[in-house]
Design a protein around this motif. Structure first.
Motif, PDB file in Angstrom:
ATOM      1  N   THR A 363       0.821  -1.159   0.212  1.00 19.44           N
ATOM      2  CA  THR A 363       0.022  -0.180   0.054  1.00 19.44           C
ATOM      3  C   THR A 363       0.833   1.239  -0.031  1.00 19.44           C
ATOM      4  N   TYR A 364       1.970   1.142   0.953  1.00 20.64           N
ATOM      5  CA  TYR A 364       2.873   2.359   0.803  1.00 20.64           C
ATOM      6  C   TYR A 364       3.393   2.602  -0.492  1.00 20.64           C
ATOM      7  N   SER A 365       3.720   1.625  -1.213  1.00 21.13           N
ATOM      8  CA  SER A 365       4.392   1.641  -2.467  1.00 21.13           C
ATOM      9  C   SER A 365       3.554   2.118  -3.361  1.00 21.13           C
ATOM     10  N   GLN A 366       2.312   1.736  -3.287  1.00 21.81           N
ATOM     11  CA  GLN A 366       1.098   2.550  -4.423  1.00 21.81           C
ATOM     12  C   GLN A 366       0.889   3.877  -4.190  1.00 21.81           C
ATOM     13  N   GLY A 420      18.017   8.413  -1.400  1.00 17.39           N
ATOM     14  CA  GLY A 420      16.660   8.535  -1.350  1.00 17.39           C
ATOM     15  C   GLY A 420      16.034   9.657  -0.779  1.00 17.39           C
ATOM     16  N   ASN A 421      15.014   9.602  -0.201  1.00 15.82           N
ATOM     17  CA  ASN A 421      14.334  10.734   0.329  1.00 15.82           C
ATOM     18  C   ASN A 421      13.242  10.472   1.183  1.00 15.82           C
ATOM     19  N   GLY A 422      13.302  10.742   2.379  1.00 16.84           N
ATOM     20  CA  GLY A 422      12.161  10.898   3.459  1.00 16.84           C
ATOM     21  C   GLY A 422      11.572   9.412   3.680  1.00 16.84           C
ATOM     22  N   ILE A 423      10.576   9.429   4.692  1.00 19.45           N
ATOM     23  CA  ILE A 423       9.901   8.466   4.972  1.00 19.45           C
ATOM     24  C   ILE A 423       8.350   8.508   4.889  1.00 19.45           C
ATOM     25  N   THR A 424       7.561   7.336   5.101  1.00 20.17           N
ATOM     26  CA  THR A 424       6.194   7.613   5.431  1.00 20.17           C
ATOM     27  C   THR A 424       6.058   6.606   6.712  1.00 20.17           C
ATOM     28  N   MET A 425       4.864   7.526   7.493  1.00 22.68           N
ATOM     29  CA  MET A 425       4.937   7.162   8.719  1.00 22.68           C
ATOM     30  C   MET A 425       3.346   7.190   9.060  1.00 22.68           C
ATOM     31  N   GLY A 426       2.666   6.260   9.675  1.00 20.62           N
ATOM     32  CA  GLY A 426       1.468   6.345  10.190  1.00 20.62           C
ATOM     33  C   GLY A 426       0.878   5.234  11.303  1.00 20.62           C
ATOM     34  N   PRO A 427       0.053   5.500  12.002  1.00 23.49           N
ATOM     35  CA  PRO A 427      -0.565   4.558  13.136  1.00 23.49           C
ATOM     36  C   PRO A 427      -0.740   3.286  12.707  1.00 23.49           C
ATOM     37  N   VAL A 428      -0.714   2.189  13.567  1.00 26.09           N
ATOM     38  CA  VAL A 428      -1.050   0.813  13.282  1.00 26.09           C
ATOM     39  C   VAL A 428      -2.134   0.540  13.257  1.00 26.09           C
ATOM     40  N   SER A 429      -3.059   1.622  14.000  1.00 23.06           N
ATOM     41  CA  SER A 429      -4.559   0.960  14.469  1.00 23.06           C
ATOM     42  C   SER A 429      -5.697   1.954  13.693  1.00 23.06           C
ATOM     43  N   VAL A 441       3.426  11.033   8.533  1.00 23.33           N
ATOM     44  CA  VAL A 441       4.475  11.857   7.562  1.00 23.33           C
ATOM     45  C   VAL A 441       4.058  11.249   6.373  1.00 23.33           C
ATOM     46  N   LYS A 442       4.218  12.128   4.998  1.00 25.98           N
ATOM     47  CA  LYS A 442       3.949  11.646   3.900  1.00 25.98           C
ATOM     48  C   LYS A 442       4.881  12.681   2.996  1.00 25.98           C
ATOM     49  N   ASP A 443       4.622  12.129   1.559  1.00 22.49           N
ATOM     50  CA  ASP A 443       5.012  12.962   0.526  1.00 22.49           C
ATOM     51  C   ASP A 443       6.477  13.284   0.476  1.00 22.49           C
ATOM     52  N   ILE A 444       7.106  13.931  -0.802  1.00 25.83           N
ATOM     53  CA  ILE A 444       8.246  14.609  -0.961  1.00 25.83           C
ATOM     54  C   ILE A 444       7.918  15.983  -1.508  1.00 25.83           C
ATOM     55  N   PRO A 445       8.244  16.927  -0.687  1.00 26.55           N
ATOM     56  CA  PRO A 445       9.083  17.146   0.484  1.00 26.55           C
ATOM     57  C   PRO A 445       8.148  16.697   1.566  1.00 26.55           C
ATOM     58  N   SER A 479      17.365  15.882  -6.000  1.00 27.33           N
ATOM     59  CA  SER A 479      16.871  15.926  -4.664  1.00 27.33           C
ATOM     60  C   SER A 479      15.456  15.280  -4.773  1.00 27.33           C
ATOM     61  N   TYR A 480      14.535  16.105  -5.236  1.00 24.99           N
ATOM     62  CA  TYR A 480      13.208  15.373  -5.386  1.00 24.99           C
ATOM     63  C   TYR A 480      12.627  16.113  -6.612  1.00 24.99           C
ATOM     64  N   PRO A 481      11.460  15.361  -7.033  1.00 22.38           N
ATOM     65  CA  PRO A 481      10.598  15.932  -8.281  1.00 22.38           C
ATOM     66  C   PRO A 481       9.418  16.840  -7.810  1.00 22.38           C
ATOM     67  N   THR A 482       9.076  17.835  -8.458  1.00 18.37           N
ATOM     68  CA  THR A 482       7.805  18.631  -8.163  1.00 18.37           C
ATOM     69  C   THR A 482       7.036  18.721  -9.441  1.00 18.37           C
ATOM     70  N   ALA A 483       5.970  19.113  -9.191  1.00 18.33           N
ATOM     71  CA  ALA A 483       5.088  19.497 -10.459  1.00 18.33           C
ATOM     72  C   ALA A 483       5.661  20.431 -11.445  1.00 18.33           C
ATOM     73  N   THR A 484       6.633  21.491 -11.122  1.00 20.46           N
ATOM     74  CA  THR A 484       7.055  22.346 -11.921  1.00 20.46           C
ATOM     75  C   THR A 484       8.439  21.824 -12.367  1.00 20.46           C
ATOM     76  N   GLY A 485       9.089  21.015 -11.971  1.00 19.55           N
ATOM     77  CA  GLY A 485      10.358  20.425 -12.286  1.00 19.55           C
ATOM     78  C   GLY A 485      11.066  19.909 -10.909  1.00 19.55           C
TER      79      GLY A 485
END
Length: 744
Positions: A363-366, A420-429, A441-445, A479-485
């Motif tokens: 799910t995180y990958s998607q 690489g860049n950043g993490i994804t974090m969420g509650p288990v429950s 925590v999500k997304d780049i940046p 570093s990371y991609p954005t919608a504009t470049g």
């Protein structure tokens, strides 16, 4: 003519290529240990390897060369024009002048091999030099456990070395004497000149001393035997085999002296008798009589005769896996839950896990992979204070996958796409209205939806980072991609080594087998090459004597930096009577927590078990390597957790070795099993809950037990992870007469 001119170049090539490979490897290792601030670890190993390598090589060469030179000085009567080696016939007059140089060449080759073997003994030598007294002795021979851990490995290595040294010398000397005519094969048997017999007699005396040492050390090996119902020396071993080996230790030098005397005098009966007597004594005392005693005396009375040795097995296995610290607590199965009790344990209820690792990773990958060249390799379980609430979370780092880069070339892979860049974090429950995981925590940046901030999201060191990269070049790093470049960055950390000279460029180019490092105009005097980026490889390079957990986990520290924590284990195969794991390990401690900074690669090793005797000695060997747990920053200390892998090992042993009564153990009256779900054995899992008798919820590692071949719940094992309670283990047991009330 052309071939003769080419030969020196070919020889030089074979010599220079290995030397160049060693030089570049030495250079990169030196810079790596300097970068991590642990150069003293490298030099300590280097001195030990060099010293033992030279000692083994020079001793073998000196001993063998002296014997060969002596053998080559002898003159014998003419014994034929040819040397017969089976179907090969050599002209004796042409062969004899070649014996000396070929003998010295053979001694040199064997010395080089011995030097490599000696260099491998570096760890055993350092353990021996820094050995300590453990304070616990084996119950049969009476040696301190420290002898088995720190002295016996080196003694066995030395015995094997001297056995090879003397035996190889005897073979080489016999060949020289045969070629020179001192040994002749006739229809009446071998004819040996007196000078040859005298020389071989001295070598036989040395060999018998080495053989006696082998019998002596073999006695210690009896304490590691597997007897079926238990592990370690049993009744027959202690009363027969050990006495036999002690006797052989004493009579082998005497037998060697008799054999040497017979050889010296040419009395062949005295030459043949000692080996025959030794072989007969060994077969009788180690094979025939023990088998009869086992069958006719021990087997019918096994429990009575083996009880003391079963008790040894229980005591030392519990010591080997630190099972002694497990506190057994009866669990009240008559407790009835009320609404008030459920409300009082609201934190436990709120942290009941709804997400499993495998589906959550997909799910995180998607949802959060963002680009194809990013990859979530694993999902880690941890706990954080989130908006003032003690919360269990799932976290996954977003690493760079070089195999998925859209355009693969050296500049992209080594200069532009570096991290690489950043993490994804969420509650288990919790889940969203759409049935998807919620995020802290999500997304780049990085976008933070809670009070957890990631200030340094770049991941230069990780589980997928296997190749070198070069930073601070003329080419901007992606570093990371954005919608504009795309957003670029420049590395500002201390990781890697400077490439500030032509010589360094050439050495790195040779080590990584690419001329591009040497020829690239994008590399400047400010550039740095970052290698050993895979965190597992990085810590193994620094501490190869430790075993490292296959599942590192990432944490966000108090400053918002990303750090990896890797559980490290001391281990040995040398504890008498302790039942081994697959692979032979029978002593294991999770004594070290390795921390690797994901941005600059800084590595720290913190001591999590100061009572570990092996770690005490390694600490004496490498005083700069280990730090006390008290010096770990609080922002990391709150994320230290009890090792999943180690509890799994302890649980596997505790399922049998919770039975401390030898009679109960022998009859397997209360054998437990780890439950099987589907076709897979259940693994320990992390959760937040309030333990019976405790006042607040805590982060624990939990695993249930069932009775052997039943589905009922026999006990549950819990390892505590928080604060002062870290490392405390409890086994909550159910009454055996009421065990049917609880089910797995």
């Amino acid at each position: 003519m052309f071939k003769s001119r080419l030969t020196p170049f070919i020889i030089a090539l074979f010599v220079l290529l290995p030397a160049l490979t060693y030089l570049t490897g030495f250079f990169t290792d030196w810079l790596f240990f300097t970068e991590t601030g642990l150069l003293s670890v490298f030099t300590t190993r280097l001195y030990a390897q060099t010293g033992m390598g030279l000692l083994f090589a020079l001793l073998l060469f000196g001993f063998m060369a002296a014997n060969l030179l002596y053998a080559n000085r002898a003159d014998f009567p003419y014994s034929g024009e040819y040397i017969n080696l089976g179907t090969i016939r050599l002209d004796r007059a042409q062969a004899i002048p070649m014996l000396r140089p070929f003998g010295l060449l053979a001694a040199t080759v064997l010395a080089l091999l011995a030097g490599q073997v000696g260099a491998l003994q570096w760890e055993n030598v350092l353990l021996f030099i820094n050995r300590i007294v453990v304070g616990t002795s084996d119950p049969v021979i009476g040696k301190d456990i420290g002898f088995y851990l720190f002295s016996l490995p080196l003694l066995e290595g030395l015995r094997a070395y001297f056995h090879f040294l003397v035996l190889a010398t005897i073979v080489m000397v016999v060949l020289v004497y045969y070629a020179r005519g001192g040994i002749g094969l006739t229809i009446r048997g071998p004819q040996i000149a007196p000078q040859v017999r005298h020389h071989l007699a001295l070598l036989v005396v040395l060999y018998s001393a080495v053989a006696a040492a082998g019998f002596y050390l073999e006695g210690f090996g009896l304490l590691y035997g597997n007897k079926g119902s238990f592990y370690g020396a049993g009744y027959v071993d202690v009363n027969v085999r050990m006495a036999t080996l002690n006797g052989l230790t004493l009579i082998t030098p005497l037998a060697g002296a008799l054999l040497a005397f017979g050889l010296w005098k040419g009395t062949w009966r005295m030459v043949l008798l000692p080996p025959v007597v030794l072989a007969a004594a060994y077969m009788t005392g180690m094979r025939a009589y023990p088998a009869m005693l086992q069958k006719f005396k021990v087997a019918p009375n096994e429990l009575a005769l083996e009880t003391p040795y079963i008790e040894h097995n229980i005591i030392f296995t519990r010591f080997g896996y630190d099972l002694k610290k497990i506190e057994t607590v009866p669990f009240d199965v008559d407790t009835r839950l009320s609404a008030a009790e459920i409300a009082n344990n609201s934190a436990t209820i709120k942290n009941v896990g709804l997400w499993d690792h495998a589906p959550l990773l997909k799910t995180y990958s998607q949802l959060q992979q963002i680009r194809t060249y990013y990859k979530f390799f694993d999902v880690d379980n941890d706990r954080y204070m989130v908006n003032g609430q003690y919360t269990q979370v799932m976290l996954s780092p977003r690493e760079l996958s070089y195999s998925d880069l859209p355009s693969k070339n050296w500049i992209n892979e080594r200069l532009i796409f570096t991290h690489g860049n950043g993490i994804t974090m969420g509650p288990v429950s919790r889940i969203s209205k759409e049935g998807l995981p919620e995020f802290y925590v999500k997304d780049i940046p990085a976008v933070s939806l809670a009070d957890i901030k990631v200030t340094r999201p770049e991941i230069y060191f990780g589980e997928l980072s296997n190749d070198y990269v070069i930073v601070k070049t003329k080419v901007p790093e992606f570093s990371y991609p954005t919608a504009t470049g795309n957003i670029n960055t420049t590395y500002s950390g201390k990781g890697g080594g400077a490439i500030d000279s032509l010589l360094k460029k050439a050495l790195f180019a040779a080590h990584f087998k690419t001329e591009k490092i040497l020829l690239s105009s994008d590399i400047t005097a400010e550039s740095r090459i970052i290698y050993n980026r895979n965190i597992s490889k990085r810590v193994k390079e620094l501490a190869p004597f430790l075993r490292f957990d296959a599942d590192p986990y990432m944490v966000v520290d108090e400053k918002g930096r990303l750090k990896w924590i890797i559980d490290a284990y001391t281990h040995s195969q040398r504890i008498p009577y302790s039942k081994p794991l697959k692979g032979g390990i029978n002593y294991m401690r999770n004594s070290v927590k390795a921390v690797v900074d994901a941005y600059d690669g800084a590595v720290d090793f913190y001591i999590s078990d100061s009572e570990d005797v092996l770690l005490k000695v390694y600490g004496n060997i490498f005083p700069a390597l280990f730090k006390p747990m008290a010096s770990m920053p609080d922002g990391l200390k709150t994320h230290v957790r009890y090792s999943h892998q180690f509890l799994q090992v302890q649980a596997a042993m505790f399922s049998t070795y919770h039975m401390t009564d030898p009679k109960v153990f022998y009859n397997k009256e209360n054998l437990w099993e780890i439950p099987v779900i589907g076709e897979k054995q259940m693994e320990p899992y992390y959760t937040i809950m309030k333990l019976p008798g405790e006042k607040k919820e805590e982060y624990i590692l939990l695993l249930p037990f069932s009775p052997s071949k039943r589905d009922n719940l026999a006990a549950w094992l819990t390892a505590r992870c928080d604060g002062e309670n870290y490392g405390k283990i409890r086994a909550y047991t159910f009454p055996r007469d009421q065990i049917g009330r609880a089910h797995v």
